[in-house]
Design an enzyme around this catalytic site. Structure first.
Site, PDB file in Angstrom:
ATOM      1  N   SER A 106      28.304  51.892 -54.119  1.00  0.00           N
ATOM      2  CA  SER A 106      29.406  51.416 -54.951  1.00  0.00           C
ATOM      3  C   SER A 106      29.906  50.064 -54.460  1.00  0.00           C
ATOM      4  O   SER A 106      30.407  49.945 -53.332  1.00  0.00           O
ATOM      5  CB  SER A 106      30.563  52.413 -54.932  1.00  0.00           C
ATOM      6  OG  SER A 106      31.689  51.867 -55.590  1.00  0.00           O
ATOM      7  N   ASP A 143      32.257  50.446 -60.353  1.00  0.00           N
ATOM      8  CA  ASP A 143      33.482  51.150 -60.738  1.00  0.00           C
ATOM      9  C   ASP A 143      34.386  50.225 -61.538  1.00  0.00           C
ATOM     10  O   ASP A 143      34.873  49.212 -61.017  1.00  0.00           O
ATOM     11  CB  ASP A 143      34.227  51.637 -59.497  1.00  0.00           C
ATOM     12  CG  ASP A 143      33.530  52.817 -58.841  1.00  0.00           C
ATOM     13  OD1 ASP A 143      33.284  53.816 -59.538  1.00  0.00           O
ATOM     14  OD2 ASP A 143      33.240  52.742 -57.628  1.00  0.00           O
ATOM     15  N   HIS A 175      26.308  51.175 -58.131  1.00  0.00           N
ATOM     16  CA  HIS A 175      27.397  51.824 -58.845  1.00  0.00           C
ATOM     17  C   HIS A 175      28.529  50.813 -59.032  1.00  0.00           C
ATOM     18  O   HIS A 175      28.983  50.185 -58.074  1.00  0.00           O
ATOM     19  CB  HIS A 175      27.900  53.027 -58.044  1.00  0.00           C
ATOM     20  CG  HIS A 175      28.781  53.939 -58.812  1.00  0.00           C
ATOM     21  ND1 HIS A 175      28.305  54.851 -59.732  1.00  0.00           N
ATOM     22  CD2 HIS A 175      30.128  54.096 -58.799  1.00  0.00           C
ATOM     23  CE1 HIS A 175      29.321  55.539 -60.246  1.00  0.00           C
ATOM     24  NE2 HIS A 175      30.428  55.088 -59.708  1.00  0.00           N
ATOM     25  N   MET A 198      33.531  64.074 -59.730  1.00  0.00           N
ATOM     26  CA  MET A 198      34.415  63.294 -58.850  1.00  0.00           C
ATOM     27  C   MET A 198      34.851  64.171 -57.683  1.00  0.00           C
ATOM     28  O   MET A 198      35.402  65.252 -57.876  1.00  0.00           O
ATOM     29  CB  MET A 198      35.633  62.792 -59.614  1.00  0.00           C
ATOM     30  CG  MET A 198      35.344  61.749 -60.677  1.00  0.00           C
ATOM     31  SD  MET A 198      34.570  60.240 -60.007  1.00  0.00           S
ATOM     32  CE  MET A 198      35.809  59.703 -58.807  1.00  0.00           C
ATOM     33  N   MET A 219      36.195  54.051 -65.641  1.00  0.00           N
ATOM     34  CA  MET A 219      37.443  54.785 -65.398  1.00  0.00           C
ATOM     35  C   MET A 219      38.551  54.077 -66.170  1.00  0.00           C
ATOM     36  O   MET A 219      39.474  53.484 -65.593  1.00  0.00           O
ATOM     37  CB  MET A 219      37.738  54.844 -63.901  1.00  0.00           C
ATOM     38  CG  MET A 219      36.796  55.757 -63.154  1.00  0.00           C
ATOM     39  SD  MET A 219      37.092  55.778 -61.369  1.00  0.00           S
ATOM     40  CE  MET A 219      36.128  54.333 -60.885  1.00  0.00           C
ATOM     41  N   HIS A 229      30.504  52.991 -64.161  1.00  0.00           N
ATOM     42  CA  HIS A 229      31.401  54.146 -64.260  1.00  0.00           C
ATOM     43  C   HIS A 229      32.730  53.647 -64.831  1.00  0.00           C
ATOM     44  O   HIS A 229      33.487  52.953 -64.148  1.00  0.00           O
ATOM     45  CB  HIS A 229      31.579  54.753 -62.865  1.00  0.00           C
ATOM     46  CG  HIS A 229      32.541  55.878 -62.789  1.00  0.00           C
ATOM     47  ND1 HIS A 229      33.024  56.349 -61.582  1.00  0.00           N
ATOM     48  CD2 HIS A 229      33.119  56.647 -63.756  1.00  0.00           C
ATOM     49  CE1 HIS A 229      33.858  57.344 -61.812  1.00  0.00           C
ATOM     50  NE2 HIS A 229      33.928  57.536 -63.114  1.00  0.00           N
ATOM     51  N   MET A 287      37.904  49.914 -63.480  1.00  0.00           N
ATOM     52  CA  MET A 287      39.226  50.546 -63.552  1.00  0.00           C
ATOM     53  C   MET A 287      40.177  49.645 -64.329  1.00  0.00           C
ATOM     54  O   MET A 287      40.143  48.427 -64.186  1.00  0.00           O
ATOM     55  CB  MET A 287      39.783  50.780 -62.150  1.00  0.00           C
ATOM     56  CG  MET A 287      38.869  51.535 -61.221  1.00  0.00           C
ATOM     57  SD  MET A 287      39.626  51.720 -59.586  1.00  0.00           S
ATOM     58  CE  MET A 287      38.243  52.360 -58.649  1.00  0.00           C
ATOM     59  N   ASP A 311      30.690  61.393 -56.594  1.00  0.00           N
ATOM     60  CA  ASP A 311      31.342  60.127 -56.259  1.00  0.00           C
ATOM     61  C   ASP A 311      32.671  60.404 -55.577  1.00  0.00           C
ATOM     62  O   ASP A 311      33.550  61.044 -56.158  1.00  0.00           O
ATOM     63  CB  ASP A 311      31.576  59.325 -57.551  1.00  0.00           C
ATOM     64  CG  ASP A 311      32.212  57.959 -57.308  1.00  0.00           C
ATOM     65  OD1 ASP A 311      32.444  57.597 -56.142  1.00  0.00           O
ATOM     66  OD2 ASP A 311      32.477  57.255 -58.297  1.00  0.00           O
TER      67      ASP A 311
END
Length: 241
Positions: free
Chosen positions: A24, A51, A49, A153, A84, A82, A53, A191
């Site tokens: 990540s 992330d 990965h 998660m 979020m 991913h 957000m 994760d």
């Protein structure tokens, strides 16, 4: 099922497997991001990965489409995005266009989850569905045949560097049993708080892909840390540099 080359096969009984560690970049040093990406690639990692957000679904803001575009220009690694975010349907197409080969969305924010998953697949990407620690597996009963990947998660999402929630192991094991009992072939990804201390238990529970941030990018030997995770999880070993 959406496929990435010839590597999108189950590790159980497969002759070829997808990358087992997805580092990540949330934990990377962004001033040295290109250099650190090269380190994990030399170690044999084939995906990153990413992330994303938005400060709404989770209490933090991270990166977006421009960073994915930059990564796509600078590496041929699979970009495992991913989302979020509170309204992923608005951005799925943009992330795929930017270079995401995998897109994972959260069950908790998708009122029409099946439609969202199908849209990701229509765009040619692998479709993942993530569950927060407090979300029961039963909420995905109808979706398991449609999803390419289920992300469990193992921390409450929003911040890197959190401690692994031990209850996640049982959740992963139950998901793996369901996969086998129903003859399904989705991947199981985990994760949050993944490190060399719990990688073995995660592999035994049925995980196919370990997302690891701090335990890889903040190690003295980034490539070696990724290889150690793979070896301890008893997953296909990354080639040595």
């Amino acid at each position: 099922m959406g496929k990435i080359g010839d590597g999108w096969t189950s590790r159980r009984g497969a002759t070829q497997a997808m990358s087992e560690v997805s580092p990540s970049i949330l934990a990377a040093d962004f001033a040295r991001l290109g250099e650190q990406v090269e380190e994990v690639q030399r170690a044999g990692v084939t995906m990153l990965h990413v992330d994303v957000m938005d400060g709404h679904f989770v209490p933090n803001i991270s990166i977006g489409v421009p960073v994915v575009e930059s990564l796509r220009r600078s590496t041929d690694l699979i970009l495992d995005c991913h989302l979020m975010i509170s309204d992923p349907d608005r951005y799925i197409e943009a992330f795929v266009a930017a270079g995401a080969r995998m897109v994972t969305i959260h069950q908790e924010v998708c009122p029409h989850l099946g439609r969202s998953v199908n849209r990701i697949k229509e765009l040619g990407a692998v479709a993942g569905v993530a569950l927060n620690p407090s979300t029961p597996l039963s909420t995905l009963d109808e979706m398991l045949p449609e999803a390419d990947l289920i992300l469990v998660m193992s921390v409450h999402p929003g911040f890197g560097g959190q401690a692994f929630l031990p209850s996640s192991l049982d959740k992963i094991a139950r998901l793996d049993r369901t996969r086998r009992d129903r003859g399904l072939d989705f991947k199981i990804q985990v994760d949050g708080g993944v490190n060399a201390g719990n990688a073995s238990a995660l592999g035994a529970a049925g995980c196919d892909i370990l997302v690891a941030g701090s335990s890889v990018f903040r190690a003295d030997d980034i490539g070696g840390a990724a290889r150690t995770l793979a070896e301890r999880a008893n997953l296909p070993t990354l080639r040595r540099a």
